[in-house]
Design a protein around this motif. Sequence first.
Motif, PDB file in Angstrom:
ATOM      1  N   TYR A 249      78.039  34.165   0.778  1.00 60.83           N
ATOM      2  CA  TYR A 249      77.937  34.713  -0.579  1.00 60.83           C
ATOM      3  C   TYR A 249      76.499  34.753  -1.092  1.00 60.83           C
ATOM      4  O   TYR A 249      76.256  34.968  -2.280  1.00 60.83           O
ATOM      5  N   GLY A 250      75.531  34.515  -0.201  1.00 65.10           N
ATOM      6  CA  GLY A 250      74.135  34.660  -0.592  1.00 65.10           C
ATOM      7  C   GLY A 250      73.386  33.367  -0.823  1.00 65.10           C
ATOM      8  O   GLY A 250      72.370  33.357  -1.524  1.00 65.10           O
ATOM      9  N   LEU A 251      73.835  32.247  -0.257  1.00 63.44           N
ATOM     10  CA  LEU A 251      73.131  30.977  -0.418  1.00 63.44           C
ATOM     11  C   LEU A 251      71.768  31.039   0.255  1.00 63.44           C
ATOM     12  O   LEU A 251      71.633  31.508   1.384  1.00 63.44           O
ATOM     13  N   THR A 252      70.728  30.565  -0.450  1.00 64.90           N
ATOM     14  CA  THR A 252      69.371  30.506   0.099  1.00 64.90           C
ATOM     15  C   THR A 252      68.808  29.107  -0.084  1.00 64.90           C
ATOM     16  O   THR A 252      69.367  28.280  -0.811  1.00 64.90           O
ATOM     17  N   ASP A 253      67.672  28.844   0.565  1.00 64.27           N
ATOM     18  CA  ASP A 253      67.008  27.550   0.411  1.00 64.27           C
ATOM     19  C   ASP A 253      66.515  27.351  -1.020  1.00 64.27           C
ATOM     20  O   ASP A 253      66.436  26.211  -1.497  1.00 64.27           O
ATOM     21  N   LEU A 254      66.185  28.440  -1.706  1.00 63.12           N
ATOM     22  CA  LEU A 254      65.731  28.327  -3.092  1.00 63.12           C
ATOM     23  C   LEU A 254      66.862  27.838  -3.991  1.00 63.12           C
ATOM     24  O   LEU A 254      66.635  27.030  -4.898  1.00 63.12           O
ATOM     25  N   HIS A 255      68.086  28.323  -3.727  1.00 67.51           N
ATOM     26  CA  HIS A 255      69.241  27.831  -4.493  1.00 67.51           C
ATOM     27  C   HIS A 255      69.421  26.326  -4.301  1.00 67.51           C
ATOM     28  O   HIS A 255      69.672  25.585  -5.257  1.00 67.51           O
ATOM     29  N   GLU A 256      69.290  25.878  -3.044  1.00 65.04           N
ATOM     30  CA  GLU A 256      69.422  24.448  -2.765  1.00 65.04           C
ATOM     31  C   GLU A 256      68.342  23.642  -3.478  1.00 65.04           C
ATOM     32  O   GLU A 256      68.609  22.559  -4.026  1.00 65.04           O
ATOM     33  N   ALA A 257      67.118  24.154  -3.462  1.00 68.36           N
ATOM     34  CA  ALA A 257      66.014  23.442  -4.105  1.00 68.36           C
ATOM     35  C   ALA A 257      66.242  23.324  -5.604  1.00 68.36           C
ATOM     36  O   ALA A 257      66.024  22.264  -6.208  1.00 68.36           O
ATOM     37  N   ILE A 258      66.669  24.424  -6.225  1.00 65.85           N
ATOM     38  CA  ILE A 258      66.915  24.400  -7.671  1.00 65.85           C
ATOM     39  C   ILE A 258      68.032  23.419  -8.013  1.00 65.85           C
ATOM     40  O   ILE A 258      67.920  22.639  -8.968  1.00 65.85           O
ATOM     41  N   ALA A 259      69.122  23.445  -7.242  1.00 67.02           N
ATOM     42  CA  ALA A 259      70.242  22.527  -7.495  1.00 67.02           C
ATOM     43  C   ALA A 259      69.808  21.077  -7.336  1.00 67.02           C
ATOM     44  O   ALA A 259      70.183  20.207  -8.134  1.00 67.02           O
ATOM     45  N   LEU A 260      68.997  20.797  -6.302  1.00 67.69           N
ATOM     46  CA  LEU A 260      68.526  19.432  -6.072  1.00 67.69           C
ATOM     47  C   LEU A 260      67.605  18.974  -7.202  1.00 67.69           C
ATOM     48  O   LEU A 260      67.693  17.832  -7.675  1.00 67.69           O
ATOM     49  N   LEU A 261      66.710  19.875  -7.653  1.00 66.06           N
ATOM     50  CA  LEU A 261      65.805  19.535  -8.756  1.00 66.06           C
ATOM     51  C   LEU A 261      66.579  19.219 -10.033  1.00 66.06           C
ATOM     52  O   LEU A 261      66.285  18.231 -10.714  1.00 66.06           O
ATOM     53  N   ILE A 262      67.554  20.043 -10.350  1.00 61.49           N
ATOM     54  CA  ILE A 262      68.343  19.818 -11.569  1.00 61.49           C
ATOM     55  C   ILE A 262      69.116  18.503 -11.477  1.00 61.49           C
ATOM     56  O   ILE A 262      69.165  17.723 -12.437  1.00 61.49           O
ATOM     57  N   THR A 263      69.730  18.241 -10.308  1.00 58.61           N
ATOM     58  CA  THR A 263      70.495  17.004 -10.125  1.00 58.61           C
ATOM     59  C   THR A 263      69.604  15.778 -10.306  1.00 58.61           C
ATOM     60  O   THR A 263      69.957  14.834 -11.033  1.00 58.61           O
ATOM     61  N   LEU A 264      68.444  15.795  -9.646  1.00 57.32           N
ATOM     62  CA  LEU A 264      67.526  14.658  -9.746  1.00 57.32           C
ATOM     63  C   LEU A 264      67.001  14.481 -11.162  1.00 57.32           C
ATOM     64  O   LEU A 264      66.884  13.357 -11.660  1.00 57.32           O
ATOM     65  N   LEU A 265      66.668  15.589 -11.836  1.00 58.13           N
ATOM     66  CA  LEU A 265      66.158  15.504 -13.201  1.00 58.13           C
ATOM     67  C   LEU A 265      67.183  14.876 -14.140  1.00 58.13           C
ATOM     68  O   LEU A 265      66.848  13.986 -14.937  1.00 58.13           O
ATOM     69  N   VAL A 266      68.434  15.335 -14.038  1.00 56.05           N
ATOM     70  CA  VAL A 266      69.477  14.816 -14.940  1.00 56.05           C
ATOM     71  C   VAL A 266      69.683  13.323 -14.723  1.00 56.05           C
ATOM     72  O   VAL A 266      69.687  12.525 -15.673  1.00 56.05           O
ATOM     73  N   ILE A 267      69.842  12.935 -13.460  1.00 54.82           N
ATOM     74  CA  ILE A 267      70.122  11.519 -13.170  1.00 54.82           C
ATOM     75  C   ILE A 267      68.925  10.642 -13.528  1.00 54.82           C
ATOM     76  O   ILE A 267      69.068   9.593 -14.170  1.00 54.82           O
ATOM     77  N   MET A 268      67.728  11.069 -13.129  1.00 56.69           N
ATOM     78  CA  MET A 268      66.546  10.230 -13.341  1.00 56.69           C
ATOM     79  C   MET A 268      66.168  10.144 -14.813  1.00 56.69           C
ATOM     80  O   MET A 268      65.681   9.093 -15.268  1.00 56.69           O
ATOM     81  N   ILE A 269      66.370  11.200 -15.580  1.00 55.03           N
ATOM     82  CA  ILE A 269      66.077  11.128 -17.016  1.00 55.03           C
ATOM     83  C   ILE A 269      67.007  10.133 -17.698  1.00 55.03           C
ATOM     84  O   ILE A 269      66.587   9.351 -18.560  1.00 55.03           O
TER      85      ILE A 269
END
Length: 405
Positions: A249-269
């Motif tokens: 469905y169009g998954l790219t490495d950029l999608h993974e990076a964005i999802a990982l950044l958002i996850t880490l930001l939410v938890i770490m904040i």
Amino acid sequence: MDGFRIVSVLIRNNFKRLKGKWLSLPLVLLAPIILLSVIGYLVIAIVEQPTQEPIHVGIVNLDQTDQTHLLVHLMEEVSKSIDYIDVTSYQESDAEAAIAAEQLDAYLYFPRQFFSSLLRGESVQLEVVGHPNKRLEGQLVQGFVDNIGDYIESAQANILTVDYYASTLLAGEERQLLLFEQFQSFFFHALAKDQALQEHEVQISLYNSPLVYFTIAIWFVLITIWLFSLYIILHKHDDRRMKKRIILYGLTDLHEAIALLITLLVIMIVLAISSFALIHYWLQLSLATDQLWFIALLMGLYIFIFSELFIVIDYLPLSQRLKLIIQMLAMVGILLFSGATIPQVYFPMSIQDGVGYLFSNHVFTWLEQIILHGRFHAEFALLYGYSLISIFLISIGSVIRGRVK
């Protein structure tokens, strides 16, 4: 499937992975707290002094003029009203002996022809000689003298302006007296306002209040270790089967990076706010709402840049083990040069200016300024630059990595 939905699915999957680690995750978060608390307690017990001795500073007057004698006496009198510095006049040989006997932390001296050079508009400096084993105290004295030097330069500019007009109206002796009164006025203004010492109060806070300083340093290191641990957990347990289904469905490495950044930001904040709230209550810090917002923004950018750095390292065409080693070395370097593990004043002079451009050092320095020094502002331009450069590298890296695949 559009990009937003793909990122949403990846974020939910990241949180599911962490939920599946609910037994080991508390240990991952608590182990650094216990370790750093023990180390911090030992360091504070060693560094903290039962009685806060002032910094002993000597003054050597090589100029030996009535004007500099008056200035030395003035500095001695002003120091009596300051708790953390003691200024005493010495002969040069006596000052050298006092330094050797560790009775003085540092001494400064008025060079020969100091006042006459001042009146002629020539450059003048107050030189500092510090004890080789007391670099922190010497740095504090140097900072004090540097600020005094700024006032001397300002006073000198005003003196030359006054001299230009007085030369046509007053006789030589009257003019000299007027010029000295002008310099004395500016010099006394510098000392009486105590601005020179206030500019370096953050470093004096380390000398006088190690508990607050090292608590903030431990918190900074703790956030870094938590971030690294969570990154490794999320990156290690990658759901390959789900990725194969979504890639259609169009998954790219950029999608993974964005999802990982958002996850880490939410938890770490959440972790950063919760842990700092406990520190704020325990140390009874008096911070305004604006200061708390600046601290939150500084740590948010730090977490964001740190995560981006690790993602960029993951894009390198190396084995997984080698990339992990590079990431660990990067984390150690970031902490080592941040000033949280080793105060920046103990860095070699050749690199002190350079490490100020490292994002971790920049963040920790402004945390010191806000929490210890009471600043109501912070500089974010450098951090914004790091963030934009990292976003660019991630975007380019994801494209290149996608084509290679």
